[in-house]
Design a protein around this motif. Structure first.
Motif, PDB file in Angstrom:
ATOM      1  N   ALA A  53       7.125  14.735  14.208  1.00 49.89           N
ATOM      2  CA  ALA A  53       7.576  13.937  13.070  1.00 49.89           C
ATOM      3  C   ALA A  53       6.573  12.817  12.843  1.00 49.89           C
ATOM      4  N   LEU A  54       6.360  12.450  11.610  1.00 51.73           N
ATOM      5  CA  LEU A  54       5.453  11.366  11.270  1.00 51.73           C
ATOM      6  C   LEU A  54       5.988  10.070  11.876  1.00 51.73           C
ATOM      7  N   ALA A  55       5.183   9.392  12.677  1.00 48.93           N
ATOM      8  CA  ALA A  55       5.600   8.154  13.326  1.00 48.93           C
ATOM      9  C   ALA A  55       5.192   6.935  12.510  1.00 48.93           C
ATOM     10  N   ARG A  56       3.961   6.941  11.994  1.00 48.89           N
ATOM     11  CA  ARG A  56       3.461   5.757  11.307  1.00 48.89           C
ATOM     12  C   ARG A  56       2.131   6.105  10.667  1.00 48.89           C
ATOM     13  N   VAL A  57       1.804   5.430   9.590  1.00 50.78           N
ATOM     14  CA  VAL A  57       0.488   5.539   8.969  1.00 50.78           C
ATOM     15  C   VAL A  57      -0.143   4.158   9.033  1.00 50.78           C
ATOM     16  N   ILE A  67       0.858  -1.190   0.000  1.00 51.16           N
ATOM     17  CA  ILE A  67       0.000   0.000   0.000  1.00 51.16           C
ATOM     18  C   ILE A  67       0.887   1.231   0.000  1.00 51.16           C
ATOM     19  N   ARG A  68       0.572   2.151  -0.896  1.00 48.39           N
ATOM     20  CA  ARG A  68       1.334   3.397  -0.949  1.00 48.39           C
ATOM     21  C   ARG A  68       0.390   4.544  -0.611  1.00 48.39           C
ATOM     22  N   VAL A  69       0.769   5.340   0.362  1.00 46.36           N
ATOM     23  CA  VAL A  69      -0.032   6.485   0.768  1.00 46.36           C
ATOM     24  C   VAL A  69       0.690   7.733   0.284  1.00 46.36           C
ATOM     25  N   GLU A  70      -0.010   8.533  -0.533  1.00 42.25           N
ATOM     26  CA  GLU A  70       0.597   9.741  -1.078  1.00 42.25           C
ATOM     27  C   GLU A  70      -0.200  10.964  -0.646  1.00 42.25           C
ATOM     28  N   GLY A  71       0.448  12.095  -0.662  1.00 44.11           N
ATOM     29  CA  GLY A  71      -0.224  13.352  -0.405  1.00 44.11           C
ATOM     30  C   GLY A  71      -0.483  13.644   1.059  1.00 44.11           C
ATOM     31  N   LEU A  72       0.292  13.051   1.941  1.00 41.14           N
ATOM     32  CA  LEU A  72       0.119  13.360   3.360  1.00 41.14           C
ATOM     33  C   LEU A  72       0.530  14.800   3.624  1.00 41.14           C
ATOM     34  N   PRO A  73      -0.208  15.472   4.472  1.00 44.43           N
ATOM     35  CA  PRO A  73       0.198  16.841   4.804  1.00 44.43           C
ATOM     36  C   PRO A  73       1.456  16.817   5.650  1.00 44.43           C
ATOM     37  N   PRO A  74       2.202  17.919   5.670  1.00 45.83           N
ATOM     38  CA  PRO A  74       3.384  17.953   6.530  1.00 45.83           C
ATOM     39  C   PRO A  74       2.962  17.823   7.996  1.00 45.83           C
ATOM     40  N   ALA A  75       3.797  17.174   8.787  1.00 45.07           N
ATOM     41  CA  ALA A  75       3.518  17.044  10.226  1.00 45.07           C
ATOM     42  C   ALA A  75       3.567  18.432  10.861  1.00 45.07           C
TER      43      ALA A  75
END
Length: 113
Positions: free
Chosen positions: A100-104, A87-95
């Motif tokens: 910092a982004l930990a996990r999706v 699974i690829r997640v694109e377009g996440l907003p900046p943290a």
């Protein structure tokens, strides 16, 4: 110790606190549901488990802490792992600033048709 053995001996699995409590009682382990919840939360904080929330009233604890996602079978109330790279997640907003982004986590809900 008995809860750790029940939970972590064997293949990866997804359990609710209630299911683990019932399993412990069946195995002769005298433990309260509150103790099971506390233990599962401590194991999660220590990185031994991963929490998967499928709705506000249902949380599973996953013994597989690698990078992966889940199918949730609505009619059975069960989870199945999806390999992390599929699974690829694109377009996440900046943290937000200072984080910092930990996990999706992705939970794909399915029904048998």
């Amino acid at each position: 110790m008995a809860l750790a053995e029940l939970l972590l001996d064997g293949p990866h699995r997804h359990v609710t606190a209630e299911a683990l409590h019932a399993e412990a009682l069946k195995a002769g382990v005298k433990v309260s549901l509150a103790t099971v919840y506390n233990t599962l939360n401590q194991f999660t904080e220590a990185g031994l488990l991963r929490q998967v929330v499928v709705d506000p009233s249902r949380t599973y604890f996953d013994t597989n802490v690698s990078d992966h996602h889940h199918f949730f079978f609505e009619s059975e109330g069960t989870l199945q792992d999806i390999e992390g790279g599929t699974i690829r997640v694109e377009g996440l907003p900046p943290a937000p600033s200072g984080t910092a982004l930990a996990r999706v986590d992705v939970v794909v809900r399915v029904r048998k048709g």
